[in-house]
Motif scaffolding. Structure first.
Motif, PDB file in Angstrom:
ATOM      1  N   ILE A 158     -23.357  55.073 -25.646  1.00  0.00           N
ATOM      2  CA  ILE A 158     -22.879  53.903 -24.896  1.00  0.00           C
ATOM      3  C   ILE A 158     -21.842  53.145 -25.725  1.00  0.00           C
ATOM      4  O   ILE A 158     -20.817  52.689 -25.200  1.00  0.00           O
ATOM      5  N   PHE A 159     -22.093  53.018 -27.015  1.00  0.00           N
ATOM      6  CA  PHE A 159     -21.126  52.384 -27.913  1.00  0.00           C
ATOM      7  C   PHE A 159     -19.803  53.150 -27.910  1.00  0.00           C
ATOM      8  O   PHE A 159     -18.716  52.559 -27.808  1.00  0.00           O
ATOM      9  N   GLY A 160     -19.890  54.487 -27.994  1.00  0.00           N
ATOM     10  CA  GLY A 160     -18.688  55.313 -27.964  1.00  0.00           C
ATOM     11  C   GLY A 160     -17.953  55.213 -26.642  1.00  0.00           C
ATOM     12  O   GLY A 160     -16.716  55.238 -26.600  1.00  0.00           O
ATOM     13  N   PHE A 161     -18.701  55.083 -25.539  1.00  0.00           N
ATOM     14  CA  PHE A 161     -18.067  54.944 -24.227  1.00  0.00           C
ATOM     15  C   PHE A 161     -17.277  53.640 -24.141  1.00  0.00           C
ATOM     16  O   PHE A 161     -16.180  53.606 -23.583  1.00  0.00           O
ATOM     17  N   GLY A 162     -17.841  52.563 -24.694  1.00  0.00           N
ATOM     18  CA  GLY A 162     -17.107  51.306 -24.733  1.00  0.00           C
ATOM     19  C   GLY A 162     -15.828  51.428 -25.545  1.00  0.00           C
ATOM     20  O   GLY A 162     -14.761  50.937 -25.137  1.00  0.00           O
ATOM     21  N   LEU A 163     -15.907  52.104 -26.696  1.00  0.00           N
ATOM     22  CA  LEU A 163     -14.709  52.350 -27.491  1.00  0.00           C
ATOM     23  C   LEU A 163     -13.697  53.183 -26.708  1.00  0.00           C
ATOM     24  O   LEU A 163     -12.490  52.965 -26.807  1.00  0.00           O
ATOM     25  N   ALA A 164     -14.207  54.149 -25.919  1.00  0.00           N
ATOM     26  CA  ALA A 164     -13.317  55.031 -25.163  1.00  0.00           C
ATOM     27  C   ALA A 164     -12.498  54.249 -24.147  1.00  0.00           C
ATOM     28  O   ALA A 164     -11.299  54.518 -23.963  1.00  0.00           O
ATOM     29  N   MET A 165     -13.116  53.284 -23.468  1.00  0.00           N
ATOM     30  CA  MET A 165     -12.365  52.483 -22.504  1.00  0.00           C
ATOM     31  C   MET A 165     -11.282  51.667 -23.201  1.00  0.00           C
ATOM     32  O   MET A 165     -10.162  51.528 -22.698  1.00  0.00           O
ATOM     33  N   ILE A 166     -11.611  51.123 -24.371  1.00  0.00           N
ATOM     34  CA  ILE A 166     -10.612  50.379 -25.134  1.00  0.00           C
ATOM     35  C   ILE A 166      -9.477  51.302 -25.572  1.00  0.00           C
ATOM     36  O   ILE A 166      -8.294  50.977 -25.449  1.00  0.00           O
ATOM     37  N   MET A 167      -9.843  52.493 -26.063  1.00  0.00           N
ATOM     38  CA  MET A 167      -8.842  53.433 -26.548  1.00  0.00           C
ATOM     39  C   MET A 167      -7.948  53.941 -25.423  1.00  0.00           C
ATOM     40  O   MET A 167      -6.764  54.223 -25.637  1.00  0.00           O
ATOM     41  N   MET A 168      -8.494  54.080 -24.213  1.00  0.00           N
ATOM     42  CA  MET A 168      -7.677  54.528 -23.092  1.00  0.00           C
ATOM     43  C   MET A 168      -6.551  53.533 -22.832  1.00  0.00           C
ATOM     44  O   MET A 168      -5.387  53.916 -22.651  1.00  0.00           O
ATOM     45  N   GLY A 179     -21.017  44.115 -26.755  1.00  0.00           N
ATOM     46  CA  GLY A 179     -19.714  43.476 -26.869  1.00  0.00           C
ATOM     47  C   GLY A 179     -18.558  44.449 -26.664  1.00  0.00           C
ATOM     48  O   GLY A 179     -17.575  44.126 -25.977  1.00  0.00           O
ATOM     49  N   VAL A 180     -18.670  45.647 -27.241  1.00  0.00           N
ATOM     50  CA  VAL A 180     -17.607  46.645 -27.105  1.00  0.00           C
ATOM     51  C   VAL A 180     -17.476  47.099 -25.658  1.00  0.00           C
ATOM     52  O   VAL A 180     -16.356  47.260 -25.137  1.00  0.00           O
ATOM     53  N   ASN A 181     -18.593  47.303 -24.965  1.00  0.00           N
ATOM     54  CA  ASN A 181     -18.532  47.722 -23.570  1.00  0.00           C
ATOM     55  C   ASN A 181     -17.991  46.604 -22.676  1.00  0.00           C
ATOM     56  O   ASN A 181     -17.239  46.867 -21.732  1.00  0.00           O
ATOM     57  N   PHE A 182     -18.370  45.372 -22.971  1.00  0.00           N
ATOM     58  CA  PHE A 182     -17.836  44.246 -22.198  1.00  0.00           C
ATOM     59  C   PHE A 182     -16.321  44.151 -22.374  1.00  0.00           C
ATOM     60  O   PHE A 182     -15.574  43.991 -21.396  1.00  0.00           O
ATOM     61  N   LEU A 183     -15.857  44.277 -23.614  1.00  0.00           N
ATOM     62  CA  LEU A 183     -14.424  44.221 -23.878  1.00  0.00           C
ATOM     63  C   LEU A 183     -13.698  45.394 -23.219  1.00  0.00           C
ATOM     64  O   LEU A 183     -12.609  45.233 -22.651  1.00  0.00           O
ATOM     65  N   GLY A 184     -14.303  46.584 -23.288  1.00  0.00           N
ATOM     66  CA  GLY A 184     -13.690  47.757 -22.675  1.00  0.00           C
ATOM     67  C   GLY A 184     -13.537  47.613 -21.176  1.00  0.00           C
ATOM     68  O   GLY A 184     -12.479  47.921 -20.612  1.00  0.00           O
ATOM     69  N   LEU A 185     -14.595  47.148 -20.501  1.00  0.00           N
ATOM     70  CA  LEU A 185     -14.521  46.947 -19.053  1.00  0.00           C
ATOM     71  C   LEU A 185     -13.523  45.850 -18.703  1.00  0.00           C
ATOM     72  O   LEU A 185     -12.796  45.945 -17.706  1.00  0.00           O
ATOM     73  N   LEU A 186     -13.477  44.803 -19.516  1.00  0.00           N
ATOM     74  CA  LEU A 186     -12.542  43.707 -19.276  1.00  0.00           C
ATOM     75  C   LEU A 186     -11.099  44.192 -19.389  1.00  0.00           C
ATOM     76  O   LEU A 186     -10.244  43.876 -18.540  1.00  0.00           O
ATOM     77  N   MET A 187     -10.821  44.976 -20.408  1.00  0.00           N
ATOM     78  CA  MET A 187      -9.475  45.511 -20.594  1.00  0.00           C
ATOM     79  C   MET A 187      -9.105  46.469 -19.473  1.00  0.00           C
ATOM     80  O   MET A 187      -7.972  46.455 -18.966  1.00  0.00           O
TER      81      MET A 187
END
Length: 270
Positions: free
Chosen positions: A163-173, A250-258
């Protein structure tokens, strides 16, 4: 003279779940072909690559780590660090070029950008978790002591790290789509993290105050908890899994927000 018309056949509309399932299947097949289609060894390449790294570190650090590593066999230590870290870092870094790599499939209205990230992340989870189970089986077969009493903790660590990696993935995309050359910097950052996060050596050999600084890296707590679950004699006094879980949320929230902030731009780029 009468003309006979063909019988009326109503058009079948697929449900949303079937459309999503078809899109997910197409993305998974594309990712499998991209990842392993060019190798003769195919799917075996993932575990063989990890086994090769373990062998190299055993040759270089084995004699030293056997003496200084507290309460755990060094081969098990490496497997419990290398495999989950590779899963997390691969999910994140491969998402940098997710939009460009799947531009053909993204032209279909039923395929969204987040579907690409889900498919890629899920595939990496399956590949590396299978590799992890395979390597643990080999270690148990050759007599390496492994505790299976806390398998639920191991599964918890894998799930939360995914789940942590998935949040990073959305940010990285998003970063990869807008960032240009920043993708090279991201790769360098993960390389540095690989060498400073206690993946190949025990963080217990790091003196203070550097150990305190090292523990600010969130996924270190996840990997160390997994090691403790597989070998309960491995020290756990430094682990703060709550700290990691806060980062995960926090990482997933930021990823979804971005993602939501740039979704319209991504759709227009199809």
């Amino acid at each position: 003279m009468s003309v006979q018309l063909p019988p009326y056949r109503p058009i079948k509309h697929r449900s949303g779940l079937k459309v999503m399932g078809a899109a997910f299947h197409a993305l998974i097949m594309r990712e499998l072909q991209t990842r392993f289609g060019g190798y003769r060894l195919g799917y075996l390449w993932a575990p063989l690559e990890i086994m090769f790294q373990v062998a190299i570190y055993l040759i270089i650090f084995g004699a030293i780590m056997t003496r200084v590593l507290p309460g755990m066999d060094y081969m098990l230590f490496l497997v419990a660090g290398l495999v989950p870290f590779r899963m997390m870092s691969t999910i994140a870094t491969r998402s940098l070029g997710a939009v460009e790599a799947n531009q053909g499939l993204l032209m279909y209205r039923s395929v969204r950008h987040i579907d690409v990230i889900i498919a890629r992340s899920f595939l990496e989870l399956v590949i590396y978790f299978f590799t992890f189970v395979l390597l643990l089986t080999i270690l148990a077969f050759i007599g390496i002591p492994i505790s299976f009493a806390n398998l639920h903790v191991v599964l918890f660590c894998w799930l939360t790290l995914f789940i942590f990696g998935f949040g990073l993935a959305m940010i990285m995309m998003v970063v990869g789509y807008y960032g240009g050359e920043i993708s090279k910097v991201i790769g360098l950052i993960f390389t540095i993290l690989y060498f400073v996060s206690g993946i190949m050596y025990s963080i217990h050999i790091i003196p203070e105050p550097y150990l305190t600084y090292l523990l600010y890296i969130p996924f270190v707590h996840n990997i160390e908890l997994m090691r403790n679950a597989l070998s309960p004699t491995y020290p756990a006094y430094h682990i703060d899994i709550g700290y990691f879980l806060k980062w995960m949320v926090g990482v997933n929230f930021l990823g979804l927000l971005m993602y939501k902030a740039v979704e319209k731009d991504l759709i227009r780029s199809k």
